[in-house]
Scaffold this motif. Structure first.
Motif, PDB file in Angstrom:
ATOM      1  N   MET A 165      24.499  23.906 -15.843  1.00 57.63           N
ATOM      2  CA  MET A 165      24.519  23.353 -17.204  1.00 57.63           C
ATOM      3  C   MET A 165      24.082  24.413 -18.207  1.00 57.63           C
ATOM      4  SD  MET A 165      25.669  20.338 -16.805  1.00 57.63           S
ATOM      5  CE  MET A 165      26.395  20.713 -15.214  1.00 57.63           C
ATOM      6  N   ARG A 166      23.035  25.137 -17.884  1.00 57.95           N
ATOM      7  CA  ARG A 166      22.540  26.186 -18.789  1.00 57.95           C
ATOM      8  C   ARG A 166      23.579  27.293 -18.960  1.00 57.95           C
ATOM      9  NH1 ARG A 166      16.636  28.159 -18.190  1.00 57.95           N
ATOM     10  NH2 ARG A 166      16.397  26.341 -19.491  1.00 57.95           N
ATOM     11  N   ALA A 167      24.196  27.716 -17.855  1.00 64.84           N
ATOM     12  CA  ALA A 167      25.187  28.792 -17.926  1.00 64.84           C
ATOM     13  C   ALA A 167      26.396  28.371 -18.763  1.00 64.84           C
ATOM     14  CB  ALA A 167      25.627  29.197 -16.519  1.00 64.84           C
ATOM     15  N   LEU A 168      26.862  27.152 -18.570  1.00 65.06           N
ATOM     16  CA  LEU A 168      27.996  26.657 -19.365  1.00 65.06           C
ATOM     17  C   LEU A 168      27.638  26.623 -20.843  1.00 65.06           C
ATOM     18  CD1 LEU A 168      29.392  23.736 -17.193  1.00 65.06           C
ATOM     19  CD2 LEU A 168      30.678  25.718 -18.009  1.00 65.06           C
ATOM     20  N   LYS A 169      26.462  26.095 -21.118  1.00 63.53           N
ATOM     21  CA  LYS A 169      26.008  25.960 -22.505  1.00 63.53           C
ATOM     22  C   LYS A 169      25.844  27.332 -23.169  1.00 63.53           C
ATOM     23  CE  LYS A 169      21.833  25.288 -23.242  1.00 63.53           C
ATOM     24  NZ  LYS A 169      20.454  25.025 -23.268  1.00 63.53           N
ATOM     25  N   ASP A 170      25.287  28.278 -22.406  1.00 68.35           N
ATOM     26  CA  ASP A 170      24.988  29.598 -22.960  1.00 68.35           C
ATOM     27  C   ASP A 170      26.179  30.551 -22.937  1.00 68.35           C
ATOM     28  OD1 ASP A 170      22.437  28.657 -23.359  1.00 68.35           O
ATOM     29  OD2 ASP A 170      21.557  29.736 -21.658  1.00 68.35           O
ATOM     30  N   SER A 171      27.257  30.175 -22.255  1.00 70.53           N
ATOM     31  CA  SER A 171      28.401  31.084 -22.086  1.00 70.53           C
ATOM     32  C   SER A 171      29.143  31.343 -23.390  1.00 70.53           C
ATOM     33  CB  SER A 171      29.355  30.528 -21.040  1.00 70.53           C
ATOM     34  OG  SER A 171      30.053  29.397 -21.562  1.00 70.53           O
ATOM     35  N   GLY A 172      29.022  30.433 -24.336  1.00 74.22           N
ATOM     36  CA  GLY A 172      29.747  30.574 -25.582  1.00 74.22           C
ATOM     37  C   GLY A 172      31.188  30.098 -25.475  1.00 74.22           C
ATOM     38  N   ARG A 173      31.599  29.662 -24.285  1.00 75.24           N
ATOM     39  CA  ARG A 173      32.968  29.175 -24.111  1.00 75.24           C
ATOM     40  C   ARG A 173      33.081  27.715 -24.535  1.00 75.24           C
ATOM     41  NH1 ARG A 173      34.021  30.164 -18.099  1.00 75.24           N
ATOM     42  NH2 ARG A 173      31.769  30.129 -18.026  1.00 75.24           N
ATOM     43  N   ILE A 174      31.964  27.113 -24.845  1.00 75.12           N
ATOM     44  CA  ILE A 174      31.987  25.704 -25.230  1.00 75.12           C
ATOM     45  C   ILE A 174      31.632  25.579 -26.691  1.00 75.12           C
ATOM     46  CG2 ILE A 174      30.797  23.526 -24.881  1.00 75.12           C
ATOM     47  CD1 ILE A 174      30.789  24.141 -21.952  1.00 75.12           C
TER      48      ILE A 174
END
Length: 149
Positions: free
Chosen positions: A140-149
């Motif tokens: 969840m953290r990686a998705l949120k922090d990836s900037g792709r969302i």
């Protein structure tokens, strides 16, 4: 902890945690627009359901009654997710923030359970499930922090 009822009490607390996670991920899946993200969140919900089912079986093996419901705190968190989705226009980063927050609570509950003197076979299952919670949190953290969302 050699008392089977105490072990069952700890496991039932984790059943609620898993049921909260299941319902939380389902709520988040409904609150996002991206089909791949919806699918990923639904998959996490299914993992939580399977974890709850495993723990419920262990509670029954101990001769106790397994928990069937989510917690009040989890219910409140899901209402907050729905509200947040409404006011943020289904902002996926905001929804993932809430998923991460839910996994923070789950990590805390698993850590508390692992502080107990659990029978070795029970501890092994709890540790495996805890590793899954840590993985979910990181995802969840990686998705949120990836900037792709």
């Amino acid at each position: 902890m050699t008392d089977p009822h105490e072990t069952a009490r700890v496991l039932n607390g984790l059943v609620q945690t898993c049921k909260d996670g299941e319902e939380g991920f389902r709520t988040c899946a409904k609150a996002v627009l991206s089909p791949p993200l919806q699918q990923m969140l639904e998959a996490r919900a299914e993992e939580c359901a399977a974890a709850a089912e495993k723990l419920q079986g262990m509670v029954m093996e101990l001769g106790d009654v397994p928990e069937e419901h989510t917690s009040t705190g989890g219910d409140m968190h899901r209402r907050w997710i729905n509200f947040k989705a409404l006011i943020t226009g289904q902002n996926e980063k905001a929804i993932l923030d809430e998923c991460e927050r839910g996994e923070d609570a789950a990590m805390h509950n698993y850590e508390k359970a692992l502080d107990e003197a659990l029978p070795p076979a029970v501890r092994e299952v709890v540790q495996m499930q805890y590793a899954g919670v840590i993985r979910n949190h990181g995802q969840m953290r990686a998705l949120k922090d990836s900037g792709r969302i």
